[in-house]
Design an enzyme around this catalytic site. Structure first.
Site, PDB file in Angstrom:
ATOM      1  N   ASP A   3       0.834  -1.206   0.000  1.00 16.81           N
ATOM      2  CA  ASP A   3       0.000   0.000   0.000  1.00 16.81           C
ATOM      3  C   ASP A   3       0.870   1.259   0.000  1.00 16.81           C
ATOM      4  O   ASP A   3       1.746   1.434   0.840  1.00 16.81           O
ATOM      5  CB  ASP A   3      -0.886  -0.051   1.257  1.00 16.81           C
ATOM      6  N   HIS A  31      -4.092   4.117   6.401  1.00 12.80           N
ATOM      7  CA  HIS A  31      -3.034   3.647   5.509  1.00 12.80           C
ATOM      8  C   HIS A  31      -1.651   3.878   6.127  1.00 12.80           C
ATOM      9  O   HIS A  31      -1.442   4.811   6.904  1.00 12.80           O
ATOM     10  CB  HIS A  31      -3.123   4.356   4.164  1.00 12.80           C
TER      11      HIS A  31
END
Length: 558
Positions: free
Chosen positions: A192, A365
């Site tokens: 990610d 994130h």
């Protein structure tokens, strides 16, 4: 010796639409199947999904779809995928439950029921690979990363993740499992990149909970909380804070109600009190200081719903004097202008606005330190940044280099790029079809650049319709030309322009009628050309011009 290919069909150089293909010899493993919400220039488009052309060409090789979590950037395209493919879908309990909700809402998917629930202990053996999972921290429970173990080494895909040492057991990362994966050979890490360029680290979710509770306790009036429907972690924090501040929660929107009900049934969302949630129709029975309104938009972003509340157009709850609108989501950068406009509307309606991002960096994130720690735990031979715009992927590449990765072992792919590992060597070996597929209503892929261009022109300069009826045999105009326009000029104040436009068309039609063998297509094009030049000279605008020609029939009736 296996041949391995990694092909991102979405999720790179863009935000959302995650879909990654891992090929091990003749088997294809699909990691996530997400959608993306459209940019502002995609007029009228509901969502954007990956192009499935390559998968359609190789449908017999697909072993299954493996999902990391229940957000729409990971599962949103599944209903459209299952219209074309009948393959098994694997995911954790909550992820599969939310995926089923999406599939059931899509009337074009009939009778599909090949879902399989897994957990972090599950191992699935295929001919050429073993699929394993590891628990990760995100803003929704049951998030996992995926390991595709081959004889050449493992392909590790993180999905959306972050590291939070104070996360509760339901959200806690399994660092031991990640460390064990790193002790074996990891060929490539797909990780990610959404927050790779962040200069600020995430605060812990414990700090976020404290911030939400403090806001609730220090507010006298109603609190309208704007959250993303599938952010179960934030919804849990809102529920806990409402209970501790003696407030009741009123839920607006069917989408949120379904997600909350699903999470409650699976014990992924826990109510501190059974009577905490009340029906919206009973909101007038409570004092303002006892009320929390929890709302989301139908597409996940709640900002447009706040605008309706500020305008007084919401069917259930509207903003009034003394209300606090508490935005507990982190809107994307492309929403900044809309968010600013919405704040002004809320203040004009008598409310005030507070954003959780005013004081805290609260993202789901991984930030730079998280990304570097993961690389040090995994020890991959190659790093492939995914999930983010190009600048984010590039920032992630620099982070990998900082922890000792050679640039030649870091690959930044584009959509459709084929990363191939063959004969102990990895390289870019070509491309496959991987464009965007637009979904508009029930139409899938039937909107292209020409339609979008016309919609853009209509939004900017309007439409100009000219209607004329002719008698080709008598070579004369029977009726018209008649002008109709929308979004171009105010007709009552531009009568001269309209009359002159009609004369321009009349001249073109009469000139063509002089030739008995004129072509309809040629006449229409000449009408467009003449009008386009005339209108641009007079207005400096280019409306969409639609000529309509009708012909009188000269046949006698019996």
């Amino acid at each position: 010796m296996s041949e391995i290919k990694l092909i991102p069909l979405g999720g790179v150089r863009e935000n959302g639409k995650n879909l990654y293909v891992v090929e091990v010899d003749e088997e294809i493993f699909i990691l996530d199947c997400g959608l993306m919400y459209p940019e502002s220039e995609l007029y009228g488009i509901d969502v954007v999904i990956p192009d499935f052309s390559y998968l359609e060409e190789n449908r017999e090789r697909i072993a299954g779809v493996f999902l990391t979590h229940g957000h729409e950037d990971a599962i949103g395209a599944l209903p459209y995928f299952l219209q074309k493919f009948d393959v098994p879908v694997f995911g954790t309990e909550l992820t599969i439950a939310l995926a089923k909700l999406l599939v059931e809402k899509n009337s074009l998917v009939k009778g599909y029921d090949d879902f399989h629930v897994i957990d972090e202990q599950t191992e699935i053996e295929f001919d050429k690979a073993v699929i394993r999972f590891f628990k990760t921290t995100h803003t929704i429970p049951d998030s996992v990363g995926i390991v595709v173990k081959t004889e050449e080494g493992s392909i590790v895909y993180t999905g959306d993740f972050k590291f939070d040492q104070s996360a509760t057991s339901m959200y806690r990362t399994d660092f031991s499992k990640i460390s064990d994966i790193g002790k074996e050979k990891v060929l490539a890490l797909l990780s990610d990149s959404s927050e790779a360029e962040s200069y600020v680290e995430n605060v812990s979710d414990l700090k976020v909970s404290e911030e939400v509770l403090e806001t609730f306790q220090n507010t006298d009036g109603r609190i309208i909380v704007a959250a993303v429907a599938s952010n179960i972690l934030r919804i849990q924090q809102v529920m806990d804070a409402a209970y501790r501040s003696w407030r009741k929660v009123f839920i607006t929107g069917k989408n949120l109600e379904e997600i909350v009900e699903t999470a409650l049934n699976l014990n992924k969302l826990q109510l501190p009190s059974e009577d905490l949630i009340k029906p919206v129709k009973d909101i007038d029975k409570y004092r303002d200081e006892e009320i929390v309104v929890l709302e989301t938009g139908s597409t996940g972003e709640p900002i447009q719903t706040l605008q309706r509340m500020a305008k007084g157009n919401h069917p259930q709850v509207n903003i009034k004097d003394g209300d606090l609108v508490y935005i507990v989501t982190s809107p994307s950068t492309k929403m900044e202008v809309i968010l600013s406009t919405t704040e002004n509307m809320i203040y004009r309606a008598g409310g005030t606005v507070k954003k959780i991002t005013d004081h805290l960096k609260a993202s789901g994130h991984a930030t730079p330190n998280d990304l570097k720690l993961l690389i040090n735990l995994i020890h991959p031979e190659y790093v492939v940044p995914v999930q983010g715009e190009y600048r984010m992927l590039a920032a992630h590449a620099e982070l990998a280099h900082e922890v000792g990765m050679s640039y030649k072992n870091i690959l930044i792919p584009g959509k459709g790029d084929v990363i191939e590992y063959k004969n102990k060597r990895i390289h870019m070996s070509g491309q496959v079809s991987a464009g965007d597929t637009m979904v508009d209503g029930i139409g899938i892929g039937d909107i292209g650049n020409i339609v979008l261009r016309d919609r853009k022109l209509l939004s900017e300069d309007g439409i100009f319709i000219i209607v004329v009826t002719i008698d080709r045999k008598k070579q004369k105009i029977v009726s018209g030309p008649t002008v109709m326009t929308r979004g171009f000029v105010y007709v009552k104040e531009n009568t001269q322009l309209i009359e002159q436009s009609s004369e321009e068309v009349r001249e073109v039609v009469e000139e063509n009628l002089e030739h008995n063998k004129f072509e309809w297509g040629t006449l229409k094009q000449e009408m467009r050309d003449a009008l386009s030049k005339f209108l641009f000279d007079r207005t400096r605008r280019r409306p969409v011009i639609l000529p309509i020609i009708m012909e009188v029939s000269n046949k006698k009736r019996k």
